[in-house]
Write an enzyme that holds these catalytic residues in place. Structure first.
Site, PDB file in Angstrom:
ATOM      1  N   LEU A 101       0.902  -0.942  -0.199  1.00 14.45           N
ATOM      2  CA  LEU A 101      -0.070  -0.455   0.301  1.00 14.45           C
ATOM      3  C   LEU A 101       1.001   1.177  -0.093  1.00 14.45           C
ATOM      4  CD1 LEU A 101      -2.661  -1.247   2.543  1.00 14.45           C
ATOM      5  CD2 LEU A 101      -3.261  -0.895   0.352  1.00 14.45           C
ATOM      6  N   ASP A 102       0.061   2.324  -0.229  1.00 15.22           N
ATOM      7  CA  ASP A 102       1.017   3.868  -0.892  1.00 15.22           C
ATOM      8  C   ASP A 102       1.289   3.678   1.172  1.00 15.22           C
ATOM      9  OD1 ASP A 102       0.992   3.653  -3.581  1.00 15.22           O
ATOM     10  OD2 ASP A 102      -0.419   4.775  -3.575  1.00 15.22           O
ATOM     11  N   ILE A 103       2.487   4.278   1.314  1.00 12.54           N
ATOM     12  CA  ILE A 103       2.607   5.211   2.160  1.00 12.54           C
ATOM     13  C   ILE A 103       0.949   6.211   3.428  1.00 12.54           C
ATOM     14  CG2 ILE A 103       2.995   7.952   1.734  1.00 12.54           C
ATOM     15  CD1 ILE A 103       5.619   7.562   3.648  1.00 12.54           C
ATOM     16  N   THR A 105      -2.067   5.314   2.397  1.00 10.52           N
ATOM     17  CA  THR A 105      -3.224   4.246   1.986  1.00 10.52           C
ATOM     18  C   THR A 105      -2.740   3.560   3.408  1.00 10.52           C
ATOM     19  OG1 THR A 105      -3.113   4.601  -0.346  1.00 10.52           O
ATOM     20  CG2 THR A 105      -4.188   2.645   0.732  1.00 10.52           C
TER      21      THR A 105
END
Length: 235
Positions: A101-103, A105
Site C-alpha cells: 500500500l502507498d504511504i 493508504t
C-alpha cells in the site's frame, strides 16, 4: 536446521560472527553451553543467547496488519518508517508485504516469509480481488459505476482496466473492488473519470477481510483457512 544457520537468522549476523559467539560460550541449548554450529536443532530444544531465549520458527509465517498512514510497506526505507515496526516477531526483517500500500493508504496488509504464497496474492494470473473503501473529493457521477464495469483508460496506458465493481455508500464515499494491481490503480481510475481520491483504505484481499477488532498498527496471525484461500479456485 543447523545451529549456525539458525543463529545467523536470529541475530542477523554472518556465520563467521556466529562461530565467534559460539567460541565465546554465549550460546546454550537446554542449559548446556555449545560451541559447534553443526548441531542439528529439534523444535523442542531451548536455545538461548546470553541467557535470552531464541524462538525457533516452524514453517512459514502469515499475518494480517491494519496499516496506519505514514508507513511504507518495504522492509527498509531511508526516509520513512516501515510496517515492520509493528511486527513483534522473531527475525521480523524476513517478512515482506504480499501486496503493498502507498504511504498514505491504510488498511489490510498481508505479511509473510513465504515467497510462493505472496506471488499468488500479487500475480495477475491469479486475479486476486482487492476491495477498497474510498473517500472522494467530489460527489460521484451517475455513470462512474458503469464506466468502471466497462473498464477505463488510465493515463499513459494502452489497455483498459479490467471490469471493476463500484458500490456507492454516500455521494463521496464508495467501495471499489478490482482484480488487478496496476501502479496507483484506484487513484488513477478515479482521476480518469475526473475525480480525486482523498482517503483510501483496503478492506479485503481475496477471501481475507481485515479484522474489525484490529486497531491501526495491530496485527494477528492468519487462520489456516485464510492461508489456504489464497490461490484456491473460486467455484
Amino acid at each position: 536446521m543447523r545451529l549456525d544457520k539458525f543463529l545467523s537468522q536470529q541475530l542477523g549476523v554472518s556465520r563467521a560472527l556466529v562461530a565467534r559467539e559460539l567460541r565465546a560460550k554465549r550460546v546454550t541449548i537446554d542449559g548446556e553451553v555449545v560451541k559447534s554450529g553443526a548441531i542439528k536443532l529439534t523444535p523442542e530444544q531451548d536455545v538461548r543467547f546470553d541467557g535470552n531465549p531464541l524462538q525457533q520458527m516452524v514453517g512459514p509465517r502469515y499475518f494480517m496488519l491494519n496499516k496506519p498512514q505514514g508507513y511504507v510497506c518495504s522492509t527498509e526505507d531511508p526516509d520513512h518508517p516501515t510496517v515492520l515496526y509493528f511486527l513483534d516477531e522473531p527475525v521480523a526483517y524476513k517478512l515482506h508485504a504480499a501486496g503493498r500500500l502507498d504511504i498514505d493508504t491504510t488498511g489490510l496488509v498481508l505479511m509473510t516469509d513465504d515467497g510462493q504464497w505472496s506471488h499468488r496474492v500479487t500475480s495477475p494470473r491469479h486475479h486476486c480481488e482487492k476491495t477498497y473503501l474510498v473517500t472522494l473529493e467530489h460527489p460521484l457521477s451517475d455513470d462512474t459505476a458503469q464506466q468502471f464495469a466497462d473498464g477505463v483508460q488510465l493515463y499513459n496506458e494502452k489497455s483498459l482496466t479490467k471490469p471493476a465493481q463500484l458500490d456507492v455508500i454516500e455521494p463521496q464515499r464508495v467501495r471499489l473492488t478490482i482484480s488487478e494491481g496496476r501502479y496507483h490503480q484506484v487513484k488513477r481510475m478515479f482521476a480518469a473519470v475526473g475525480n480525486r481520491v482523498i482517503e483510501l483504505h483496503r478492506e479485503r484481499i481475496g477471501d481475507i477481510t481485515l479484522d474489525d477488532d484490529l486497531a491501526p498498527g495491530e496485527y494477528r496471525p492468519l487462520t489456516t483457512e485464510e492461508i489456504a484461500s489464497v490461490g484456491a479456485p473460486h467455484l
